[in-house]
Motif scaffolding. Sequence first.
Motif, PDB file in Angstrom:
ATOM      1  N   ALA A 173       3.008  -0.162   3.451  1.00 49.93           N
ATOM      2  CA  ALA A 173       1.572   0.101   3.518  1.00 49.93           C
ATOM      3  C   ALA A 173       0.852  -1.024   4.253  1.00 49.93           C
ATOM      4  O   ALA A 173      -0.062  -0.777   5.045  1.00 49.93           O
ATOM      5  CB  ALA A 173       0.990   0.271   2.114  1.00 49.93           C
ATOM      6  N   LEU A 174       1.260  -2.239   4.013  1.00 50.53           N
ATOM      7  CA  LEU A 174       0.658  -3.393   4.662  1.00 50.53           C
ATOM      8  C   LEU A 174       0.947  -3.391   6.162  1.00 50.53           C
ATOM      9  O   LEU A 174       0.081  -3.720   6.971  1.00 50.53           O
ATOM     10  CB  LEU A 174       1.187  -4.681   4.017  1.00 50.53           C
TER      11      LEU A 174
ATOM     12  N   THR B 253       1.762  -0.697   8.084  1.00 46.61           N
ATOM     13  CA  THR B 253       1.454   0.554   8.782  1.00 46.61           C
ATOM     14  C   THR B 253       0.039   1.006   8.431  1.00 46.61           C
ATOM     15  O   THR B 253      -0.151   1.793   7.502  1.00 46.61           O
ATOM     16  CB  THR B 253       2.458   1.660   8.381  1.00 46.61           C
ATOM     17  N   ALA B 254      -0.923   0.547   9.211  1.00 47.72           N
ATOM     18  CA  ALA B 254      -2.326   0.863   8.925  1.00 47.72           C
ATOM     19  C   ALA B 254      -2.586   2.362   8.924  1.00 47.72           C
ATOM     20  O   ALA B 254      -3.363   2.861   8.096  1.00 47.72           O
ATOM     21  CB  ALA B 254      -3.238   0.167   9.928  1.00 47.72           C
TER      22      ALA B 254
ATOM     23  N   ARG C 117      -1.324   3.754   5.584  1.00 49.35           N
ATOM     24  CA  ARG C 117      -1.633   2.931   4.414  1.00 49.35           C
ATOM     25  C   ARG C 117      -2.174   3.746   3.240  1.00 49.35           C
ATOM     26  O   ARG C 117      -1.664   3.660   2.128  1.00 49.35           O
ATOM     27  CB  ARG C 117      -2.617   1.841   4.816  1.00 49.35           C
ATOM     28  N   ARG C 118      -3.195   4.536   3.468  1.00 48.67           N
ATOM     29  CA  ARG C 118      -3.818   5.304   2.379  1.00 48.67           C
ATOM     30  C   ARG C 118      -2.805   6.256   1.744  1.00 48.67           C
ATOM     31  O   ARG C 118      -2.709   6.336   0.521  1.00 48.67           O
ATOM     32  CB  ARG C 118      -5.036   6.066   2.872  1.00 48.67           C
TER      33      ARG C 118
ATOM     34  N   LEU D  85      -0.161   4.320  -0.356  1.00 49.28           N
ATOM     35  CA  LEU D  85      -0.718   3.831  -1.615  1.00 49.28           C
ATOM     36  C   LEU D  85      -0.986   4.982  -2.584  1.00 49.28           C
ATOM     37  O   LEU D  85      -0.758   4.852  -3.787  1.00 49.28           O
ATOM     38  CB  LEU D  85      -1.987   3.014  -1.365  1.00 49.28           C
TER      39      LEU D  85
ATOM     40  N   LEU E  20      -3.831  -6.007  -0.026  1.00 49.81           N
ATOM     41  CA  LEU E  20      -4.278  -4.627   0.156  1.00 49.81           C
ATOM     42  C   LEU E  20      -5.497  -4.280  -0.693  1.00 49.81           C
ATOM     43  O   LEU E  20      -5.897  -3.115  -0.774  1.00 49.81           O
ATOM     44  CB  LEU E  20      -3.128  -3.666  -0.201  1.00 49.81           C
TER      45      LEU E  20
ATOM     46  N   GLN F  20      -8.194  -1.647   0.009  1.00 50.28           N
ATOM     47  CA  GLN F  20      -7.733  -0.292   0.303  1.00 50.28           C
ATOM     48  C   GLN F  20      -7.828   0.610  -0.935  1.00 50.28           C
ATOM     49  O   GLN F  20      -7.687   0.149  -2.056  1.00 50.28           O
ATOM     50  CB  GLN F  20      -6.278  -0.314   0.782  1.00 50.28           C
TER      51      GLN F  20
END
Length: 158
Positions: A31-32, A34-35, A38-39, A42, A107, A110
């Motif tokens: 997640a960190l 791969t922008a 990310r959502r 998570l 993160l 986010q």
Amino acid sequence: MEKTSLTTPGTGSSSYLKALTVEIEKKLQRALATASQRRNLLQELFADIALEVDDRARGIIFSREEGEISPAEDAADGQLCFYDVLADYYVRLPGSGKQILHLIVQLWSQSFASHIFSLLFHKWVCNLGRVPVMFVFFPVHKESHMVGTFNATSLLRT
């Protein structure tokens, strides 16, 4: 359905919970890195840790050496989620969640990061006065006009 309190995990529990911790760390690292994903990553992690522990996992978590009575039968009737088991694990072994805390801090702004923290570390936060304290600093959102840091140990003073 009523939640059960976690009884003493079995001998196979520690390696299983460590493996789950590694998988959580991997998903947080992805997640960190791969922008664009990310959502979703998570959100998936949040859903994964909120799942009810299935019979196979319950057997591993509560397994005992041959000849010992397994507490899995005692907890079989109630609902037990992965975050319940992991939260107890992080209280028993506070250093085991250190890398996850580090990644969540990165993160924090986010969606789902604070939810994941709450599920995994709610028992640790409640036990700050009883376990060795690991200092955690959370950035406060600039958008809220409250720039600064939040120290988890400040909860002890309130």
